[in-house]
Write an enzyme that holds these catalytic residues in place. Structure first.
Site, PDB file in Angstrom:
ATOM      1  N   THR A   1      15.782 -27.535  47.790  1.00  0.00           N
ATOM      2  CA  THR A   1      17.207 -27.733  47.394  1.00  0.00           C
ATOM      3  C   THR A   1      17.844 -26.394  46.897  1.00  0.00           C
ATOM      4  O   THR A   1      19.010 -26.069  47.451  1.00  0.00           O
ATOM      5  CB  THR A   1      17.367 -28.877  46.017  1.00  0.00           C
ATOM      6  OG1 THR A   1      16.300 -29.758  46.599  1.00  0.00           O
ATOM      7  CG2 THR A   1      18.884 -29.297  46.026  1.00  0.00           C
ATOM      8  N   SER A   2      17.436 -25.499  45.885  1.00  0.00           N
ATOM      9  CA  SER A   2      18.061 -24.398  45.632  1.00  0.00           C
ATOM     10  C   SER A   2      18.206 -23.403  46.743  1.00  0.00           C
ATOM     11  O   SER A   2      19.134 -22.682  47.042  1.00  0.00           O
ATOM     12  CB  SER A   2      17.323 -23.669  44.634  1.00  0.00           C
ATOM     13  OG  SER A   2      16.148 -22.797  45.096  1.00  0.00           O
TER      14      SER A   2
ATOM     15  N   HIS B   1     -22.808 -42.907  59.948  1.00  0.00           N
ATOM     16  CA  HIS B   1     -23.114 -43.756  58.784  1.00  0.00           C
ATOM     17  C   HIS B   1     -24.185 -42.968  57.719  1.00  0.00           C
ATOM     18  O   HIS B   1     -24.839 -43.434  56.943  1.00  0.00           O
ATOM     19  CB  HIS B   1     -24.122 -44.824  59.211  1.00  0.00           C
ATOM     20  CG  HIS B   1     -23.884 -45.596  60.392  1.00  0.00           C
ATOM     21  ND1 HIS B   1     -24.318 -45.279  61.915  1.00  0.00           N
ATOM     22  CD2 HIS B   1     -23.030 -46.385  60.478  1.00  0.00           C
ATOM     23  CE1 HIS B   1     -23.890 -46.035  62.651  1.00  0.00           C
ATOM     24  NE2 HIS B   1     -22.695 -46.969  61.972  1.00  0.00           N
TER      25      HIS B   1
ATOM     26  N   HIS C   1      10.648 -22.388  41.140  1.00  0.00           N
ATOM     27  CA  HIS C   1      11.757 -21.779  41.408  1.00  0.00           C
ATOM     28  C   HIS C   1      11.633 -20.385  41.695  1.00  0.00           C
ATOM     29  O   HIS C   1      12.540 -19.771  42.630  1.00  0.00           O
ATOM     30  CB  HIS C   1      12.627 -22.038  40.224  1.00  0.00           C
ATOM     31  CG  HIS C   1      14.040 -21.294  40.246  1.00  0.00           C
ATOM     32  ND1 HIS C   1      15.026 -22.311  40.966  1.00  0.00           N
ATOM     33  CD2 HIS C   1      14.724 -20.557  39.790  1.00  0.00           C
ATOM     34  CE1 HIS C   1      15.960 -21.459  41.155  1.00  0.00           C
ATOM     35  NE2 HIS C   1      16.041 -20.552  40.097  1.00  0.00           N
ATOM     36  N   GLY C   2      11.188 -19.569  40.859  1.00  0.00           N
ATOM     37  CA  GLY C   2      10.818 -17.980  41.135  1.00  0.00           C
ATOM     38  C   GLY C   2      10.395 -17.658  42.482  1.00  0.00           C
ATOM     39  O   GLY C   2      10.992 -16.789  43.154  1.00  0.00           O
ATOM     40  N   ARG C   3       9.461 -18.420  42.892  1.00  0.00           N
ATOM     41  CA  ARG C   3       8.912 -18.116  44.180  1.00  0.00           C
ATOM     42  C   ARG C   3       9.926 -18.412  45.257  1.00  0.00           C
ATOM     43  O   ARG C   3      10.047 -17.848  46.174  1.00  0.00           O
ATOM     44  CB  ARG C   3       7.800 -18.877  44.346  1.00  0.00           C
ATOM     45  CG  ARG C   3       6.720 -18.893  45.744  1.00  0.00           C
ATOM     46  CD  ARG C   3       5.886 -18.156  45.682  1.00  0.00           C
ATOM     47  NE  ARG C   3       5.306 -17.625  46.944  1.00  0.00           N
ATOM     48  CZ  ARG C   3       5.595 -16.253  47.244  1.00  0.00           C
ATOM     49  NH1 ARG C   3       6.449 -15.539  46.623  1.00  0.00           N
ATOM     50  NH2 ARG C   3       5.237 -15.984  48.589  1.00  0.00           N
ATOM     51  N   GLY C   4      10.670 -19.578  45.270  1.00  0.00           N
ATOM     52  CA  GLY C   4      11.722 -19.861  46.227  1.00  0.00           C
ATOM     53  C   GLY C   4      12.655 -19.059  46.194  1.00  0.00           C
ATOM     54  O   GLY C   4      13.339 -18.596  47.234  1.00  0.00           O
TER      55      GLY C   4
ATOM     56  N   GLY D   1      17.484 -22.591  37.349  1.00  0.00           N
ATOM     57  CA  GLY D   1      18.504 -22.349  38.224  1.00  0.00           C
ATOM     58  C   GLY D   1      19.603 -21.568  37.534  1.00  0.00           C
ATOM     59  O   GLY D   1      20.341 -20.493  38.146  1.00  0.00           O
TER      60      GLY D   1
END
Lengths: 572, 572
Positions: free
Chosen positions: A437-438, A214, A395-398, A552
């Site tokens: 997805t990429s 409490h 995107h760059g990291r992936g 992409g």
């Protein structure tokens, strides 16, 4: 923050009404709380309770093998004596009532008064107070009751279900409490229904060690710890407070207080379990989840109940309540995997030996992938910035994660394998590590490319390579379901393949044909700035991204350009 | 906010490791996820999956009667095809594999690739995609999968457990999906491990209608609704999207998304259930709790699966997994309460008729209580301010609730009852409504006072009243366990009783004796400012409250003064 309510002042009653509708086939509502039905053989009635806001404490634990009734107070407020009396009276099966609750002044008084009233009516009524919170006081009998409520209730519920008399059930309840210790930590305060501000707070970046459910003051605030250190703190402090002469088996609860989620608790358990074992303890049927909560408070607690031969079977016993269900029967012991299954699970794909042409292709694949890794690394942040306009900026990291995994996998392969097999391996590694997805598109496309090339050809003429690239593109089209003009990597890839096929068809060598097509791809990637994405984007993002190239398509242009440069010096 | 982790990038793997340690007797870890053990009779393997962050989806639903395996991706990220392949292969029992997952691009692709690979190895592999989210698209096959994952998985798990073949299990899975509709609302976004900012937000004071479980855009933001209206919105929108020719029975899930707690869901269910019934639906074995979550996202969703004769038994079937356990056996039907029990539960205490003196006393009690209510109402906020220095500031409010309940109870009693009985009733009402520690003390003390006076005396001389007040004080001392000087109401009450006894012993009339003693009490209440509380307060609060009178002692002074004024005009 508590968000769902009508009149905040009626929160406790309103939620109880919903609970009673939901579990109408299992519990019965009475003034002040709920009782379970009576079976054929009357049992000692274990009646638990306290304020609301702690679900599954208290009404979620009413049912076979656990409590016979629960008294439901207002949020964080002791139920009244009249409520406790009413539930105790309704739960009594002629063998007496044991009230059990955490050690808070209001509960002690109200259940005490109710017990007097029941006794005055000839109902044998006992009281077992839970005092498991080692952070709340030095002296054991002054400690508050927190998640240890559950171990004590369960021991008594199981004892009552065995048909034991009230003296025995009470004795075992006291023994369970004497054997139970808990330490909790809080990451954030909880908010009462209808309030805008939390009831209490924990300084940002800190945890409140020993903070009560409490918001009662704890031992001290500590800088937030990584999971490993938090586990060590909890295990060591609870073990330090072990009862004298404690046995080696421990019933264990890693309890979430409200907003600390199951996955976090599992992650913490990963460190708690080995540390308990290192301390020489045998973990018996641990529970990781929510058993005593505190509205939307962030935090968790570790409870150990040291199990002697009496308490051990009570902790293991079956129970079936709205919130806690345990049955020995459905659990056939886990069969060991057969040697065949183990072999299957661990099977490493053996690389096939390739011929001369395949090995030469492998060399080109290695160099090309390294070049791609290098160019993606160079442009990682730029790709991220482009992606952040309409996407989540990863995107760059992936791409970098994918290509790095692919080059690593390729490096691990020996030098007798072929380029087709290598591309398939690269694709699998890319998909596995890049995620998103990429990642899956690039991975599957590389795999298809490699499968098309194979390792048994005598040579890889330009037409074969171009057809492989077409396969690469078709795989992406098929998997992704996008159309040209949808502002995806296809807007660079398809013009590239078309141009490559045209040049090769016209008799150009692979290297100049590829380089020429790469220029087309890069140019088209830039043009995606004029397009409007049609798929996979919410409208506001679509509007925002007009005028920005697609990340992409941009990376596709970078990749084919880098590969083109490799092909000029290292024809396959 | 996600607080427990080591390396945020490894969160999904780390939590899975903990899960596998915890449930080592029930599931086996394989590359990419978990599988359950195989029973004696091989079954079609239902393999579910998707990103992490949705527990109990997906690994929490692996076990008898539900899934045979779960593929575990990174947080909110599809698992790779290699992971799905690996889990599918390990889960296969020779009767084929059905992959089932929510309709997200990454999952569709990765499970699709994995299915191709398994088929290439001769394992019959099917895919059943869940599309229950009515907010995500007009066309059914484009909709996302959210909590309806669970109804579809459960239908297939139950069908597989019956030994049905892969064609039948697949067909029933598709039928379950076609019969399932969900609508969700979000109150707040979730935060990824290691991030400081939430992944998305919902405007303050609003809910995101139809917001996806990864923050995908919903239909629109709506001003936050009371529970009753929220229930209506959910029920009506889901019912509006019912499949054509839907039957009247519905399997129902009211699902919490993360930080929305069980008690809130029960409160919402209180409105959802009647509204479903008003729509002519029969609710079958509803589930209210967390089945598909979204880290620490605030929100909930309502899922209906319209049950025909095929789906009905699958929804009702037993299951036993880490997070979901259901067994028909332990639930004996609830016995109806006997007429005796009902009479007991509803027994109204009949007021005894009192004699002349008792009735006169009753009149004084009525007037005195009304005077006390009036003085407390006047000083409510002042008492609150005093209490807020060292307590939670609710003393004025609590006293007012108590005395208001007492006067109401007294008003309801007829005019033939005695003052002793009335005081007991007043005490019970006070304790029941006031809550908190002071409520129970005041209630019990009034009850003891009334019991001491009784209704059968011929007269109530000053000595009897003084002895009753002593009883009042002793009850508080005994229940509360405080000592004089502990900065509680005793610091005003005990000097009052001592002085009252002294004056009455010296032969003073009750009215002047009471008035004199009341002055002493008020004076002493002021002196509590010099005291330091010793009980029930953490140290920092104790320090803060030096220099402030005690709220309980202050209100005690007010009460005895008000009663004294009544006694002057209306001697008993």
């Amino acid at each position: 923050m508590t968000r769902i309510f009508d009149d905040p002042a009626e929160f406790a009653d309103d939620q109880l009404a919903g609970f009673l509708d939901l579990y109408a086939d299992r519990v019965r509502g009475v003034h002040g709380g709920v009782v379970t039905h009576r079976g054929d053989e009357p049992q000692v009635a274990v009646v638990v309770g306290g304020g609301s806001g702690h679900y599954p404490a208290f009404c979620g634990t009413v049912g076979p093998g656990l409590a016979h009734g629960a008294v439901v107070g207002n949020i964080f407020t002791s139920p009244s004596a009249a409520q406790a009396y009413s539930v105790g009276k309704a739960a009594d099966q002629g063998r007496g009532v044991i009230f059990s609750f955490g050690n808070y002044a209001g509960d002690v008084m109200n259940f005490g008064i109710a017990a007097e009233r029941l006794r005055a009516e000839g109902i044998d009524t006992r009281i077992v107070i839970v005092t498991d919170d080692v952070a709340s006081a030095e002296e054991e009998q002054k400690r508050r009751g927190i998640a240890g409520d559950f171990t004590v209730f369960k021991a008594m519920g199981a004892a009552a279900a065995r048909g034991l008399g009230i003296d025995e059930v009470e004795r075992l309840g006291r023994a369970a409490n004497a054997a139970t210790r808990t330490l909790g930590v809080a990451f954030s305060g909880c908010t009462m229904p209808g309030e805008d501000e939390p009831l209490f707070t924990v300084p940002e970046g800190h945890l409140g060690l020993g903070l009560g459910i409490h918001g009662e003051p704890g031992i001290r605030d500590v800088e937030m710890l990584p999971a490993r250190d938090l586990a060590a703190l909890l295990v060591d402090e609870v073990c330090k407070n072990a009862p004298a002469g404690a046995p080696k088996r421990v019933g264990t609860i890693l309890n979430g207080l409200g907003t600390t989620k199951y996955e976090e608790l599992f992650l913490l358990w990963r460190h708690v379990a080995p540390r308990l074992r290192e301390a020489g303890l045998e973990i018996v049927e641990p529970e990781v989840g929510e058993l005593v909560t505190s509205l939307d408070m962030g935090g968790c607690s570790l409870t150990l109940m040291w199990l002697d031969d009496e308490l051990d079977p009570l902790w293991r016993a079956d129970a079936y309540t709205p919130a806690y269900r345990k049955a020995a029967a459905p659990l056939a012991p886990l069969r060991e995997p057969t040697p065949d299954e183990l072999a299957e699970a661990e099977a490493v794909v053996t690389a096939p030996e390739a011929g001369e042409a395949g090995r030469r292709l492998a060399g080109t694949v290695r160099t090309a992938l390294a070049a791609v890794e290098s160019t993606i690394r160079e442009h990682e942040h730029e790709l991220g910035r482009i992606d952040a306009v309409a996407g989540d900026g990863d995107h760059g990291r992936g791409m970098l994660k994918g290509v790095t995994a692919a080059t690593a996998r390729v490096r691990e392969s020996g030098d007798r394998v072929g380029g087709g097999w290598l591309l398939q391996q690269a694709g699998q590694a890319w998909a596995e590590r890049a995620g998103g997805t990429s990642g899956v598109l690039w991975g599957a496309a590389l795999e298809a490319f490699g499968r098309h090339l194979g390792d048994t050809a005598d040579a890889y003429p330009a037409g074969t390579v171009a057809a492989g690239v077409r396969e690469f593109a078709s795989t992406i089209q098929q998997l992704g379901g996008a159309q040209p003009g949808d502002k995806t990597l296809l807007d660079a890839l398809l013009p590239f393949v078309d141009d490559l096929e045209r040049r090769v068809g016209a008799g150009e060598e692979l290297a100049p044909a590829w380089a020429g097509a790469a220029e087309v791809a890069t140019e088209q990637a830039g043009r995606t700035a004029d397009l409007r994405p049609k798929i996979g984007r919410a409208r506001p993002l679509a509007e925002r991204s007009v005028g920005t190239p697609d990340a992409g398509a941009t990376s596709m242009g970078l990749v084919v350009t880098a590969v083109g440069a490799v092909l000029e010096s290292e024809p396959c």
